[in-house]
Design an enzyme around this catalytic site. Structure first.
Site, PDB file in Angstrom:
ATOM      1  N   LYS A  91     -71.009  38.399  46.970  1.00  0.00           N
ATOM      2  CA  LYS A  91     -69.839  37.531  46.886  1.00  0.00           C
ATOM      3  C   LYS A  91     -69.282  37.252  48.283  1.00  0.00           C
ATOM      4  CE  LYS A  91     -67.113  37.828  43.240  1.00  0.00           C
ATOM      5  NZ  LYS A  91     -67.661  39.036  42.676  1.00  0.00           N
TER       6      LYS A  91
ATOM      7  N   SER B 204    -112.094  53.858  37.151  1.00  0.00           N
ATOM      8  CA  SER B 204    -110.913  53.243  36.554  1.00  0.00           C
ATOM      9  C   SER B 204    -109.841  54.313  36.428  1.00  0.00           C
ATOM     10  CB  SER B 204    -111.235  52.657  35.178  1.00  0.00           C
ATOM     11  OG  SER B 204    -110.078  52.083  34.614  1.00  0.00           O
TER      12      SER B 204
ATOM     13  N   ARG C 165     -73.606  32.089  43.928  1.00  0.00           N
ATOM     14  CA  ARG C 165     -74.681  33.078  43.938  1.00  0.00           C
ATOM     15  C   ARG C 165     -75.882  32.493  43.209  1.00  0.00           C
ATOM     16  NH1 ARG C 165     -71.870  37.384  39.700  1.00  0.00           N
ATOM     17  NH2 ARG C 165     -71.829  36.002  37.893  1.00  0.00           N
TER      18      ARG C 165
ATOM     19  N   ARG D  90    -110.561  51.098  23.804  1.00  0.00           N
ATOM     20  CA  ARG D  90    -110.486  52.476  23.319  1.00  0.00           C
ATOM     21  C   ARG D  90    -111.240  52.576  21.996  1.00  0.00           C
ATOM     22  NH1 ARG D  90    -104.418  51.559  25.111  1.00  0.00           N
ATOM     23  NH2 ARG D  90    -105.075  49.600  24.144  1.00  0.00           N
TER      24      ARG D  90
ATOM     25  N   GLU E  81    -108.589  60.559  35.814  1.00  0.00           N
ATOM     26  CA  GLU E  81    -107.298  60.945  35.238  1.00  0.00           C
ATOM     27  C   GLU E  81    -106.965  62.409  35.468  1.00  0.00           C
ATOM     28  OE1 GLU E  81    -107.687  60.073  30.988  1.00  0.00           O
ATOM     29  OE2 GLU E  81    -109.859  60.104  31.272  1.00  0.00           O
TER      30      GLU E  81
ATOM     31  N   HIS F  49     -69.119  37.070  29.315  1.00  0.00           N
ATOM     32  CA  HIS F  49     -69.857  38.274  29.700  1.00  0.00           C
ATOM     33  C   HIS F  49     -71.108  38.438  28.850  1.00  0.00           C
ATOM     34  CE1 HIS F  49     -70.783  42.622  29.285  1.00  0.00           C
ATOM     35  NE2 HIS F  49     -70.610  42.608  30.595  1.00  0.00           N
TER      36      HIS F  49
ATOM     37  N   GLY G 117     -69.751  41.367  35.980  1.00  0.00           N
ATOM     38  CA  GLY G 117     -68.814  42.015  35.077  1.00  0.00           C
ATOM     39  C   GLY G 117     -68.792  43.527  35.105  1.00  0.00           C
TER      40      GLY G 117
ATOM     41  N   TYR H 108    -109.007  45.465  40.462  1.00  0.00           N
ATOM     42  CA  TYR H 108    -108.320  44.869  39.324  1.00  0.00           C
ATOM     43  C   TYR H 108    -107.288  45.832  38.770  1.00  0.00           C
ATOM     44  CZ  TYR H 108    -111.259  47.852  36.325  1.00  0.00           C
ATOM     45  OH  TYR H 108    -111.869  48.925  35.723  1.00  0.00           O
TER      46      TYR H 108
ATOM     47  N   CYS I 162    -106.245  51.223  34.537  1.00  0.00           N
ATOM     48  CA  CYS I 162    -106.140  50.770  33.146  1.00  0.00           C
ATOM     49  C   CYS I 162    -104.970  51.410  32.404  1.00  0.00           C
ATOM     50  CB  CYS I 162    -107.438  51.014  32.386  1.00  0.00           C
ATOM     51  SG  CYS I 162    -107.938  52.743  32.301  1.00  0.00           S
TER      52      CYS I 162
ATOM     53  N   ARG J 149     -61.573  41.711  44.722  1.00  0.00           N
ATOM     54  CA  ARG J 149     -62.761  41.551  43.874  1.00  0.00           C
ATOM     55  C   ARG J 149     -63.938  42.298  44.475  1.00  0.00           C
ATOM     56  NH1 ARG J 149     -63.853  35.409  42.776  1.00  0.00           N
ATOM     57  NH2 ARG J 149     -64.493  36.153  40.710  1.00  0.00           N
TER      58      ARG J 149
ATOM     59  N   MET K 151     -68.155  45.647  37.650  1.00  0.00           N
ATOM     60  CA  MET K 151     -67.138  46.315  38.472  1.00  0.00           C
ATOM     61  C   MET K 151     -65.819  45.560  38.358  1.00  0.00           C
ATOM     62  SD  MET K 151     -69.428  47.509  41.702  1.00  0.00           S
ATOM     63  CE  MET K 151     -70.115  45.885  41.913  1.00  0.00           C
TER      64      MET K 151
ATOM     65  N   GLY L 250    -106.947  56.115  34.990  1.00  0.00           N
ATOM     66  CA  GLY L 250    -106.128  56.205  33.778  1.00  0.00           C
ATOM     67  C   GLY L 250    -104.807  56.839  34.150  1.00  0.00           C
ATOM     68  N   THR L 251    -103.883  56.019  34.610  1.00  0.00           N
ATOM     69  CA  THR L 251    -102.670  56.575  35.229  1.00  0.00           C
ATOM     70  C   THR L 251    -101.717  57.205  34.230  1.00  0.00           C
ATOM     71  OG1 THR L 251    -101.721  54.352  35.229  1.00  0.00           O
ATOM     72  CG2 THR L 251    -102.730  55.133  37.277  1.00  0.00           C
ATOM     73  N   ASN L 252    -101.855  56.921  32.945  1.00  0.00           N
ATOM     74  CA  ASN L 252    -101.005  57.628  31.974  1.00  0.00           C
ATOM     75  C   ASN L 252    -101.311  59.126  32.005  1.00  0.00           C
ATOM     76  OD1 ASN L 252    -100.066  55.102  31.262  1.00  0.00           O
ATOM     77  ND2 ASN L 252    -101.375  54.929  29.465  1.00  0.00           N
ATOM     78  N   ASP L 253    -102.605  59.478  31.844  1.00  0.00           N
ATOM     79  CA  ASP L 253    -102.973  60.897  31.880  1.00  0.00           C
ATOM     80  C   ASP L 253    -102.941  61.456  33.294  1.00  0.00           C
ATOM     81  OD1 ASP L 253    -103.160  61.383  29.240  1.00  0.00           O
ATOM     82  OD2 ASP L 253    -105.341  61.512  29.134  1.00  0.00           O
TER      83      ASP L 253
ATOM     84  N   ARG M 244    -114.391  52.617  26.799  1.00  0.00           N
ATOM     85  CA  ARG M 244    -114.230  54.059  26.974  1.00  0.00           C
ATOM     86  C   ARG M 244    -114.794  54.776  25.755  1.00  0.00           C
ATOM     87  NH1 ARG M 244    -108.244  56.445  27.312  1.00  0.00           N
ATOM     88  NH2 ARG M 244    -108.373  56.172  25.047  1.00  0.00           N
TER      89      ARG M 244
END
Length: 855
Positions: free
Chosen positions: A22, A734, A330, A549, A715, A445, A100, A822, A802, A91, A102, A736-739, A605
Site C-alpha cells: 500500500k 525416478s 495494487r 501403479r 525412495e 471481503h 482484510g 521430467y 514421480c 492503515r 489486518m 519417489g519423493t513421497n516415500d 512400477r
C-alpha cells in the site's frame, strides 16, 4: 537504526519490502502526479523491530512527530486542533497483499472538542458525528479489543427505534445520541490525538500476528517474519453528503479478465462500508449519474495506472465534495480464468511480452479452471440468486460459522453461510467448498478472498435469511448440515446437491500453456493407472506416464479374489496358477494404457505394497486359513517390510507375470508402445541386478524385438548415496519423493499429518508440510547426491520424479535446477507443472522481469 518513516513524496530505495504494497503504491501514485492525499509510511523495519523487542523502536515517536508536522504544513491543518483538526487514517500494508487480514482505523484525531470544530468548520454536524462514531467503534475494536457486536447492536437498536433502513437515514441528533452510547460502551477512549496515533500504530503492528492473519499467511505461503508497514494518510471524506462517496474499482473484470471497468460505489460512505460488505453498493458506473466529473477523472486515472504497472489494478478511491482522491492501487486478486485472459490480451495489446505473460500466472490458479461446473441440463430452477462474486460451483452441507466449517469440513464438504464474512472467518473459508452471504457486493471481503483462493462465492443473496440457526432460502427452511449448491459464476443457489460436469478449457488456457511449452526444458508426465486416466492426462498435455501403479489394477471385484487365492496358495505352483489368471487382466490394462499414450513413454512400477493390503482384516476373514495367513503377513512396520523389490526377490513369480503381461501388451500394440519398467524400493545394487536379469529373461521370451528400459524408483536414502552403484544397473532413475520424504525424515505421512504435523506448522517448527512442498534442504540434498553419482556412471542417465511434488511449483523449480529430465504428477496437476517448468526456465535465464502477482 536507519530511518523508519518516509513521506509519500520522498524517494526511498526499499520498495514494497520496506514500504509495503500500500505504501509503495501511494508513493508511486504521488510521484505520477495523481490525486493522492498527503501522508507518510512507517516501514516494515519498524514492525520487525517491534516484534523482536515487544515495544516500539527507540526514536520512532519523535520521527513520527516530525512527519506529522510536515503533514500539517502540507494540509494547512493541525493535528489535535479544536477548530479545524487534521484527521488521518492509519492503515496496514504488508509487502504481499493480505486483503482484510489486518487492521485499519479511520478519522483518527477526533475527540469531544475536535468533533464540534469539525462540525462548525464544515457546516455539516451530521458528517462530523458520523465520523466520530466510526472512530469510537474502530478504535475500540482494534486497539482495546471491545467486541464489534456491542457497537453494531447499539447501532441496529437505534435504527429500529428511528425506523431507519440504512445508516444514512439517521440524522445528526440520532448520531449525537449514538456517540453518547458508544462512549458508554468505551469510556476509556483516549482524547489526546497523539496518544491515539501511537496506540493505533501499535495495534496495526499487533494485527500482523492475529490468528486470522496467521491462517491467511499459511494458506498463501507468506513468510511470518516480513511484517507490515503502517500508512498514516490525511483523511478525505466520502461521507460528507450527496457529492461524496467511496468505491473500489478494477481496471479489468477480476472474474473473467474482460477489458472492462469493474467495481462498486457507495454514495455518502467511507471505504470500510464497501469492503466490509456492511452495505450493498451500486455498480461503479452509477457514479456517472451522480458525480460525472469525478467519474471521468477516475476512468482516466485507472487507464494511466494500468499502463504504468502493465497489470490489472485494484484501486480504492474516495470522492469528497466532487473531488477524486486515490487511496490505493495494487495488482488485482483475480480468478484463474481472468489471469489467463488478461495476460493473453495484454500480449495482444503490446503491454507485455509472452515471457511476462507466462511468468505472471500463478500455477495454482490453473487449478481453478479445472473445477467442476453446474450441469445446466440437469439443474432445477435456482431457489435464489445473488451476485456472482467468484466462479466455480460447489455443493455441501450448510454451516453458519467458521469454527464449524473447520470441524465438519475435515470429513465432509461444507458451504459457509454468513450474513457477511469478516477477516476472522478466514479459517472457515479455507475449510469450506464455497461461501454464500446475505450482504456484501462484488468487492466485499467474501468476494475478494474467495477469488484469491479460487473458491466459489455468491454474495449479496437477497433471497437468503438467517437467524436462530436456520437459513430460509427461497421459502425453504434449512438447518445446519442440509445440502445446498452454489454457482459462483452465475450467482445461482440451489437446495440439494446438483450434478456437476467437468469444465471446458478455453482458448486463453491453451494459449498461455502453448507459450509455456515453448519456454520450458523439463518434460511433464502424469501419474496414471488406467486408460481413462492416461487419456485425460494426454488431454492436459502430459508427455508420457511417469508412474503407472500396477497394484491399483488388482483391486477390481473379479481380480481381488484371484489375488487373494495367490496369497493364500500353499506353494509356488499354486501361486503361479492364480497369477496365470491375473495375467490376462494385466495385459488388457497395459494395452489400453499404451494405446492411450501411443508414442509416449509409459513407466510401469511393478507391485509395491505388502501383500497383507490385499487381504481383509482378521475379523473379516472368511476361513481359518485366511486368518492364519493374515497373522503370518502381519508386520510391525509394513512400510519398511516385505514390499517393493523385496516381493519380487522373495516371490519372483509375481514380477515374472507382470513383466510378461507388459511385454505381451507392448507386442500387441506395436510401435506405439514406449516401455519403461520400474523396480520399486531398491536400496542395494544387487537387488536391481537380479531383478534386471529376471526382467530381461522374461522379455526375451515374449518380445525380444520390442525396445524397453529398465530402471528403479529412488525412495530410500541408501539408494541416493549409492546411486553410482545402482546406476550401473539402471537405464533410468525416478525419485519417489513421497516415500523418500518418509524414509529421510523418519515420518509416517498418515500418522504425522493426523497427529502432530499440523502443530509443527502452527508452532513454526516447520515452515511447510514436507509432503506437499519438497524438503529441499534434506530430501532435496539426497536427490542432488543421487543425480551427481548416478550420472557420474552414466552421463545420459534419464532421471525424473514421480511423487506428487512433481506438480508443486517450488518443487518443480527445484527439479529444474537439479537438471532432471521430467516431473510426473496427477493428471489434473499437469497444466500446473507445465507452467511451473516454464517459469523455472525463465527465472534461471533471467528473462522474467515480472514477479507473479498471485492475482
Amino acid at each position: 537504526m536507519s530511518r523508519l518513516v518516509f513521506d509519500f513524496d520522498e524517494p526511498s530505495r526499499g520498495g514494497r519490502e520496506l514500504l509495503g504494497g500500500k505504501g509503495v503504491g501511494l508513493a508511486e501514485m504521488t510521484l505520477m502526479g495523481l490525486p493522492v492525499p498527503a501522508g507518510f509510511t512507517i516501514t516494515t523495519d519498524a514492525c520487525r523491530a517491534y516484534m523482536q523487542a515487544g515495544d516500539l523502536p527507540d526514536g520512532l515517536g519523535d520521527e513520527v512527530g516530525e512527519h506529522v508536522r510536515r503533514l500539517e504544513e502540507k494540509t494547512g491543518k493541525r493535528f489535535g486542533d479544536h477548530d479545524d483538526p487534521l484527521l488521518v487514517s492509519v492503515r496496514s500494508g504488508a509487502a504481499v497483499s493480505m486483503p482484510g487480514m489486518m487492521d485499519t482505523i479511520l478519522n483518527l484525531g477526533l475527540n469531544d472538542e475536535a468533533v464540534e470544530g469539525l462540525a462548525a468548520g464544515t457546516g455539516n454536524r451530521r458528517f462530523a458525528l458520523d465520523s466520530y462514531r466510526r472512530l469510537l467503534q474502530m478504535f475500540g475494536e482494534v486497539v482495546d479489543g471491545i467486541g464489534a457486536h456491542r457497537f453494531e447492536d447499539a447501532l441496529s437498536e437505534l435504527k429500529v427505534r428511528r425506523g431507519a433502513r440504512v445508516d444514512t437515514d439517521l440524522d445528526a441528533d440520532d448520531l449525537d445520541q449514538l456517540v453518547g452510547t458508544f462512549k458508554e460502551i468505551y469510556p476509556s477512549f483516549p482524547q489526546d490525538p497523539r496518544e491515539q496515533l501511537m496506540r493505533a500504530v501499535r495495534a496495526v503492528f499487533d494485527s500482523w500476528d492475529t490468528p486470522r492473519a496467521q491462517v491467511y499467511r499459511r494458506a498463501n505461503d507468506i513468510p511470518d517474519d516480513i511484517g507490515t508497514a503502517v500508512n498514516v494518510v490525511q483523511m478525505v471524506f466520502g461521507n460528507k453528503g450527496d457529492h461524496s462517496g467511496t468505491g473500489v474499482g478494477f481496471t479489468r473484470n477480476p472474474s473473467t479478465g474482460a477489458n472492462e471497468l469493474y467495481g462498486e460505489f457507495l454514495a455518502n460512505a467511507q471505504g470500510e462500508d464497501v469492503v466490509a460488505g456492511i452495505r450493498t453498493p451500486q455498480p461503479v458506473e452509477s457514479m456517472a449519474d451522480v458525480l460525472p466529473a469525478a467519474y471521468e477523472q477516475l476512468l482516466e486515472t485507472m487507464r494511466k495506472l494500468e499502463e504504468h504497472y502493465r497489470d490489472v489494478q485494484d484501486v480504492e478511491f474516495t470522492v469528497e465534495d466532487d473531488k477524486l482522491y486515490m487511496l490505493q492501487t495494487r495488482a488485482a486478486k483475480r480468478t484463474g480464468a481472468a489471469a489467463l485472459k488478461a495476460a493473453s490480451d495484454m500480449v495482444d495489446e503490446g503491454l507485455i511480452t509472452r515471457e511476462e505473460a507466462v511468468t505472471r500466472i500463478d500455477p495454482a490458479q490453473l487449478d481453478q479452471l479445472l473445477h467442476p461446473m453446474i450441469d445446466r441440463s440437469a439443474a432445477p430452477e435456482p431457489v435464489a440468486r445473488g451476485l456472482n462474486a467468484s466462479p466455480g460451483a460447489a455443493s455441501g452441507g450448510i454451516v453458519f460459522d467458521a469454527d464449524t466449517a473447520v470441524e465438519r469440513g475435515a470429513s465432509e464438504p461444507v458451504i459457509l453461510v454468513r450474513f457477511e464474512t469478516t477477516p476472522d472467518d478466514i479459517h472457515g473459508m479455507i475449510a469450506a467448498q464455497g461461501i454464500l452471504t446475505v450482504h456484501g457486493g462484488m468487492t466485499s471481503h467474501a468476494a475478494v478472498v474467495a477469488r484469491g483462493m479460487g473458491k466459489p462465492c455468491v454474495a449479496g443473496c437477497d433471497g437468503l435469511e438467517l437467524g436462530g440457526g436456520i437459513a430460509r432460502l427461497g421459502g425453504k427452511e434449512l438447518h445446519e448440515g442440509d445440502v445446498i449448491t452454489i454457482d459462483g459464476g452465475t450467482g445461482d443457489v440451489y437446495v440439494g446437491e446438483i450434478q456437476l460436469v467437468a469444465p471446458q478449457l478455453n482458448e486463453d488456457f491453451e494459449t498461455i500453456l502453448r507459450w509455456a511449452d515453448e519456454l520450458r526444458r523439463l518434460k511433464v508426465r502424469a501419474n496414471a493407472d488406467t486408460p481413462e486416466d492416461a487419456a485425460r492426462a494426454r488431454e492436459f498435455g502430459a508427455e508420457g506416464i511417469g508412474l503407472c501403479r500396477t497394484e491399483h489394477m488388482f483391486f477390481g471385484e473379479e481380480r481381488l479374489t484371484v489375488v487373494q487365492e495367490m496369497i493364500l496358495a500353499d506353494d509356488e505352483a499354486g501361486r503361479r496358477a492364480a497369477l496365470d489368471r491375473l495375467l490376462a487382466f494385466q495385459q488388457a490394462d497395459f494395452e489400453g494404457i499404451f494405446e492411450a499414450m501411443a508414442g509416449l513413454p509409459v513407466t510401469i512400477r511393478l507391485l509395491d505394497p505388502p501383500l497383507h493390503e490385499f487381504l481383509p482384516s482378521e475379523e473379516q476373514a472368511t476361513s481359518d486359513k485366511m486368518r492364519a495367513r493374515i497373522r503370518a503377513l502381519r508386520e510391525t512396520n509394513p512400510m519398511l517390510g516385505l514390499r517393493g523389490c523385496r516381493l519380487g526377490l522373495v516371490y519372483p513369480e509375481i514380477y515374472e507375470m507382470q513383466v510378461r503381461a507388459i511385454a505381451r501388451a507392448a507386442r500387441a500394440v506395436g510401435a506405439g508402445a514406449v516401455v519403461e519398467i520400474m523396480h520399486p524400493l531398491v536400496g542395494f545394487a544387487e537387488e536391481l541386478r537380479r531383478l534386471r536379469e529376471l526382467t530381461e529373461r522374461v522379455w526375451a521370451e515374449e518380445a525380444p524385438d520390442v525396445p524397453r528400459a529398465i530402471g528403479t524408483m529412488i525412495e530410500l536414502p541408501r539408494a541416493c548415496v549409492r546411486a553410482d552403484e545402482i546406476g550401473g544397473e539402471a537405464d533410468f532413475f525416478s525419485f519417489g519423493t513421497n516415500d523418500l520424504t518418509q524414509t529421510t525424515l523418519g515420518l509416517s505421512r498418515d500418522d504425522a499429518e493426523g497427529k502432530f504435523l499440523t502443530r509443527y506448522l502452527t508452532d513454526g517448527v516447520l515452515e511447510r508440510n514436507p509432503f506437499e512442498v519438497l524438503d529441499q534442504e534434506g530430501v532435496g540434498d539426497l536427490m542432488r547426491v543421487a543425480v551427481e553419482r548416478g550420472r557420474s556412471i552414466k552421463p545420459q542417465l534419464k532421471i525424473g520424479i514421480c511423487g506428487e511434488h512433481g506438480g508443486e511449483p517450488r518443487s518443480v523449480a527445484f527439479c529444474h535446477g537439479l537438471g532432471l529430465d521430467y516431473v510426473s504428477c496427477s493428471p489434473y496437476r499437469v497444466p500446473l507443472a507445465r507452467l511451473a517448468a516454464a517459469q523455472a526456465a525463465l527465472s534461471e535465464s533471467g528473462a522474467a522481469q515480472y514477479v507473479a502477482a498471485g492475482g
